[in-house]
Motif scaffolding. Sequence first.
Motif, PDB file in Angstrom:
ATOM      1  N   GLY A   1       0.871  -1.111  -0.124  1.00 35.79           N
ATOM      2  CA  GLY A   1       0.058   0.150  -0.074  1.00 35.79           C
ATOM      3  C   GLY A   1       0.933   1.101  -0.135  1.00 35.79           C
ATOM      4  O   GLY A   1       1.944   1.342   0.737  1.00 35.79           O
ATOM      5  N   ASP A   2       0.346   2.244  -0.537  1.00 27.86           N
ATOM      6  CA  ASP A   2       0.974   3.369  -0.739  1.00 27.86           C
ATOM      7  C   ASP A   2       0.191   4.548  -0.328  1.00 27.86           C
ATOM      8  O   ASP A   2      -0.980   4.859  -0.737  1.00 27.86           O
ATOM      9  CB  ASP A   2       1.569   3.728  -2.343  1.00 27.86           C
ATOM     10  N   GLY A   3       1.122   5.463   0.466  1.00 30.42           N
ATOM     11  CA  GLY A   3       0.206   6.680   1.095  1.00 30.42           C
ATOM     12  C   GLY A   3      -0.415   7.807   0.118  1.00 30.42           C
ATOM     13  O   GLY A   3      -1.513   8.068   0.015  1.00 30.42           O
ATOM     14  N   TYR A   4       0.429   7.782  -0.748  1.00 33.95           N
ATOM     15  CA  TYR A   4       0.014   9.082  -1.648  1.00 33.95           C
ATOM     16  C   TYR A   4      -1.076   8.479  -2.516  1.00 33.95           C
ATOM     17  O   TYR A   4      -1.839   8.894  -2.872  1.00 33.95           O
ATOM     18  CB  TYR A   4       1.294   9.256  -2.596  1.00 33.95           C
ATOM     19  N   GLN A   5      -0.818   7.139  -2.921  1.00 44.64           N
ATOM     20  CA  GLN A   5      -1.957   6.594  -3.691  1.00 44.64           C
ATOM     21  C   GLN A   5      -3.307   6.753  -3.269  1.00 44.64           C
ATOM     22  O   GLN A   5      -4.495   6.696  -3.652  1.00 44.64           O
ATOM     23  CB  GLN A   5      -1.855   4.983  -4.130  1.00 44.64           C
ATOM     24  N   SER A   6      -3.349   6.152  -1.898  1.00 43.48           N
ATOM     25  CA  SER A   6      -4.679   6.141  -0.639  1.00 43.48           C
ATOM     26  C   SER A   6      -4.991   7.543  -0.881  1.00 43.48           C
ATOM     27  O   SER A   6      -6.426   7.668  -1.071  1.00 43.48           O
ATOM     28  CB  SER A   6      -4.066   5.789   0.457  1.00 43.48           C
ATOM     29  N   LEU A   7      -4.344   8.666  -0.543  1.00 39.44           N
ATOM     30  CA  LEU A   7      -4.742   9.887  -0.423  1.00 39.44           C
ATOM     31  C   LEU A   7      -5.459  10.416  -2.038  1.00 39.44           C
ATOM     32  O   LEU A   7      -6.241  11.057  -1.806  1.00 39.44           O
ATOM     33  CB  LEU A   7      -3.878  10.669   0.063  1.00 39.44           C
ATOM     34  N   ALA A   8      -4.668   9.872  -2.905  1.00 38.67           N
ATOM     35  CA  ALA A   8      -5.154  10.250  -4.272  1.00 38.67           C
ATOM     36  C   ALA A   8      -6.582   9.671  -4.591  1.00 38.67           C
ATOM     37  O   ALA A   8      -7.464  10.351  -5.079  1.00 38.67           O
ATOM     38  CB  ALA A   8      -4.289   9.601  -5.373  1.00 38.67           C
ATOM     39  N   ILE A   9      -6.769   8.371  -4.137  1.00 36.82           N
ATOM     40  CA  ILE A   9      -8.184   7.685  -3.985  1.00 36.82           C
ATOM     41  C   ILE A   9      -9.217   8.646  -3.405  1.00 36.82           C
ATOM     42  O   ILE A   9     -10.333   8.648  -3.891  1.00 36.82           O
ATOM     43  CB  ILE A   9      -7.994   6.269  -3.709  1.00 36.82           C
ATOM     44  N   ILE A  10      -8.912   8.812  -2.246  1.00 36.12           N
ATOM     45  CA  ILE A  10      -9.575   9.644  -1.111  1.00 36.12           C
ATOM     46  C   ILE A  10     -10.344  10.524  -2.064  1.00 36.12           C
ATOM     47  O   ILE A  10     -11.400  11.127  -2.053  1.00 36.12           O
ATOM     48  CB  ILE A  10      -9.041   9.894  -0.090  1.00 36.12           C
ATOM     49  N   TYR A  11      -9.249  11.357  -2.595  1.00 36.79           N
ATOM     50  CA  TYR A  11      -9.520  12.986  -3.022  1.00 36.79           C
ATOM     51  C   TYR A  11     -10.408  12.628  -4.554  1.00 36.79           C
ATOM     52  O   TYR A  11     -11.377  13.862  -4.806  1.00 36.79           O
ATOM     53  CB  TYR A  11      -8.657  13.887  -3.095  1.00 36.79           C
ATOM     54  N   ALA A  12     -10.178  11.753  -5.148  1.00 39.02           N
ATOM     55  CA  ALA A  12     -10.658  11.438  -6.380  1.00 39.02           C
ATOM     56  C   ALA A  12     -12.174  11.044  -6.189  1.00 39.02           C
ATOM     57  O   ALA A  12     -13.103  11.346  -6.829  1.00 39.02           O
ATOM     58  CB  ALA A  12      -9.867  10.436  -7.121  1.00 39.02           C
ATOM     59  N   ALA A  13     -12.433  10.149  -5.225  1.00 35.19           N
ATOM     60  CA  ALA A  13     -13.783   9.808  -5.050  1.00 35.19           C
ATOM     61  C   ALA A  13     -14.529  10.733  -4.313  1.00 35.19           C
ATOM     62  O   ALA A  13     -15.740  11.193  -4.599  1.00 35.19           O
ATOM     63  CB  ALA A  13     -13.708   8.543  -3.808  1.00 35.19           C
ATOM     64  N   LEU A  14     -13.743  11.720  -3.498  1.00 30.41           N
ATOM     65  CA  LEU A  14     -14.535  12.924  -2.757  1.00 30.41           C
ATOM     66  C   LEU A  14     -15.132  14.019  -3.904  1.00 30.41           C
ATOM     67  O   LEU A  14     -16.132  14.346  -3.767  1.00 30.41           O
ATOM     68  CB  LEU A  14     -13.620  13.597  -1.956  1.00 30.41           C
ATOM     69  N   ALA A  15     -14.185  13.887  -5.006  1.00 30.87           N
ATOM     70  CA  ALA A  15     -14.569  15.001  -6.131  1.00 30.87           C
ATOM     71  C   ALA A  15     -15.437  14.459  -6.916  1.00 30.87           C
ATOM     72  O   ALA A  15     -16.563  15.005  -7.191  1.00 30.87           O
ATOM     73  CB  ALA A  15     -13.285  15.198  -7.085  1.00 30.87           C
ATOM     74  N   ALA A  16     -15.559  13.196  -7.279  1.00 27.04           N
ATOM     75  CA  ALA A  16     -16.713  12.348  -7.780  1.00 27.04           C
ATOM     76  C   ALA A  16     -18.079  12.521  -7.278  1.00 27.04           C
ATOM     77  O   ALA A  16     -19.106  12.889  -7.769  1.00 27.04           O
ATOM     78  CB  ALA A  16     -16.399  10.987  -8.358  1.00 27.04           C
ATOM     79  N   CYS A  17     -17.915  12.225  -5.861  1.00 22.96           N
ATOM     80  CA  CYS A  17     -19.110  12.174  -5.064  1.00 22.96           C
ATOM     81  C   CYS A  17     -19.717  13.600  -4.821  1.00 22.96           C
ATOM     82  O   CYS A  17     -20.836  13.405  -4.456  1.00 22.96           O
ATOM     83  CB  CYS A  17     -19.156  11.409  -3.844  1.00 22.96           C
ATOM     84  N   ASN A  18     -19.022  14.585  -4.945  1.00 22.10           N
ATOM     85  CA  ASN A  18     -19.596  15.917  -4.671  1.00 22.10           C
ATOM     86  C   ASN A  18     -20.736  16.366  -5.662  1.00 22.10           C
ATOM     87  O   ASN A  18     -21.229  17.279  -5.277  1.00 22.10           O
ATOM     88  CB  ASN A  18     -18.430  17.033  -4.539  1.00 22.10           C
ATOM     89  N   TRP A  19     -20.775  15.586  -6.659  1.00 17.32           N
ATOM     90  CA  TRP A  19     -21.594  16.054  -7.708  1.00 17.32           C
ATOM     91  C   TRP A  19     -22.978  15.523  -7.248  1.00 17.32           C
ATOM     92  O   TRP A  19     -24.107  15.982  -7.589  1.00 17.32           O
ATOM     93  CB  TRP A  19     -21.473  15.457  -9.015  1.00 17.32           C
ATOM     94  N   LEU A  20     -23.044  14.265  -6.440  1.00 15.48           N
ATOM     95  CA  LEU A  20     -24.083  13.674  -6.007  1.00 15.48           C
ATOM     96  C   LEU A  20     -24.765  14.350  -4.548  1.00 15.48           C
ATOM     97  O   LEU A  20     -25.800  13.979  -4.144  1.00 15.48           O
ATOM     98  CB  LEU A  20     -23.973  11.979  -6.091  1.00 15.48           C
ATOM     99  N   ALA A  21     -23.616  14.845  -3.892  1.00 12.25           N
ATOM    100  CA  ALA A  21     -23.946  15.109  -2.289  1.00 12.25           C
ATOM    101  C   ALA A  21     -25.099  15.982  -2.323  1.00 12.25           C
ATOM    102  O   ALA A  21     -25.934  15.760  -1.216  1.00 12.25           O
ATOM    103  CB  ALA A  21     -22.642  15.892  -1.784  1.00 12.25           C
ATOM    104  N   PRO A  22     -25.255  17.169  -3.111  1.00 11.80           N
ATOM    105  CA  PRO A  22     -26.570  17.927  -2.872  1.00 11.80           C
ATOM    106  C   PRO A  22     -27.840  17.136  -2.913  1.00 11.80           C
ATOM    107  O   PRO A  22     -28.768  17.382  -2.240  1.00 11.80           O
ATOM    108  CB  PRO A  22     -26.439  18.892  -3.896  1.00 11.80           C
ATOM    109  N   SER A  23     -27.635  16.096  -3.965  1.00 13.45           N
ATOM    110  CA  SER A  23     -29.062  15.322  -3.942  1.00 13.45           C
ATOM    111  C   SER A  23     -29.314  14.597  -3.062  1.00 13.45           C
ATOM    112  O   SER A  23     -30.443  14.454  -2.408  1.00 13.45           O
ATOM    113  CB  SER A  23     -28.894  14.454  -5.360  1.00 13.45           C
TER     114      SER A  23
END
Length: 460
Positions: free
Chosen positions: A47-69
Amino acid sequence: MEFDRSFLNVIMLSFGFMLVFTAFQTMGNIEKTILESIKQDDKTFDGDGYQSLAIIYAALAACNWLAPSFISMTGPRVAIFIGSCCYAFFIGTFLIPSSTLLYIASGILGFGGSLLWTGHGIYLTKNSDSETMSRNSSLFWAIFQSSLFAGNLFVFFMFNEPKIDEPTRKLVFSVLLSLSIIGTMMLLFLRKPPYLLSLGEAEGVSSADKELALPEQKNDKNILTAWYAFKEAILLFLTCKIMLLSLTFIYTGLALTFFSGVYSSSIGFTIGMGDKRKSLIGLSGIFIGIGEVIGGIIFGILSTKQNTFCKLSGWKIVIVGFLFSLFAYITILLNLPNNSPFNDTNDTGFINPSPILAMIGSFTLGFGDACYNTQIYALLGVIYSKESAPAFALFKFCQSIAAAISFVYSTHIGLHVQLTILFISMILGTCSFCFIEIRHSRRKNSLDIINPALAESVSN
């Protein structure tokens, strides 16, 4: 008094976030370093720390479109609680080291983060008005960022050796998990804001409220509410104002990556910092937190001076943040070697590594970040008080996508190129924010002279 109730709501929200992020921000600060130590003990773990954090923020970015709904159906308080549970789950997975589990938990955390931060923006806005928004956002930021103290102070005393052994790791993970659970329980008991919209729990969704003022079945109403919230986010994203502000949002995302995951790890990897260099990771986080908290307190106090400084304070504070951040990047360029973000290195920067200068860089990074973020929250809360859900979701979307990209390239490019990217994006972000803030303030002031009631309703 309603004001007292609103103020207490902001305080409770702030301390709940502080506890949850005492765990998460500390973990983000040490993740790269601590995963490297796990690899030394377990050769099957990759496991890599930078890759983990990249996944966190990529998922966060994508899900922000659905969060208001999602929030339009549940309300911000439920969303905040669910999001905080995801943070606790992520911390808990470190007790069972597994590369697969790490990346799955990172994706879940990204989803939870979109709910937590969008819900926070709505809840903060609903407990504020045009006079208290800047004060409340600064107060929240000061209390929230004090999370960097306790966790990193704990790490400072725990990480005294170049190699972090398993018992030390498990103790750190257990303490951080406990703090995140306590914070989650506090957020569970958030109270309703004094003023509620017609949809009750669906606070912060404006067009959806108007569209759904019809006698319909609850399920149909919830589906339509979610659809209108999603449509509102897309339409808002296409406006010129948000397009310009997105440059500022992107810069804060790049800066977040740097000070939360790259900079402190770079200090710990620089052998010239001495035998206690791993403990400097925690100390760096503490100084970042000091800068964040002092910035939040100062701007919260200044924002209470009505009709003098606070009317045009936003762009001035951001300029101060620009200068502090510029100073930080220059000191980091001089003090740390180009390959310090990757692993232990004997290389040096332009000067011999100095722990004192590194801590000064940490403080100025935190102070500069507070300048930008407190004013972004204040500006969005005032301009988009009727559209708080999509506005804050778009802010976190731009910030998160920038952070995700930054964590990806942080594993491949050296410190010097990273600092260059930060400098260019900081100039663009500062200019765009100042333009929007000054334009909005001048328009509101001119309308205030003609029609005070109309000025209060200005948003676009």
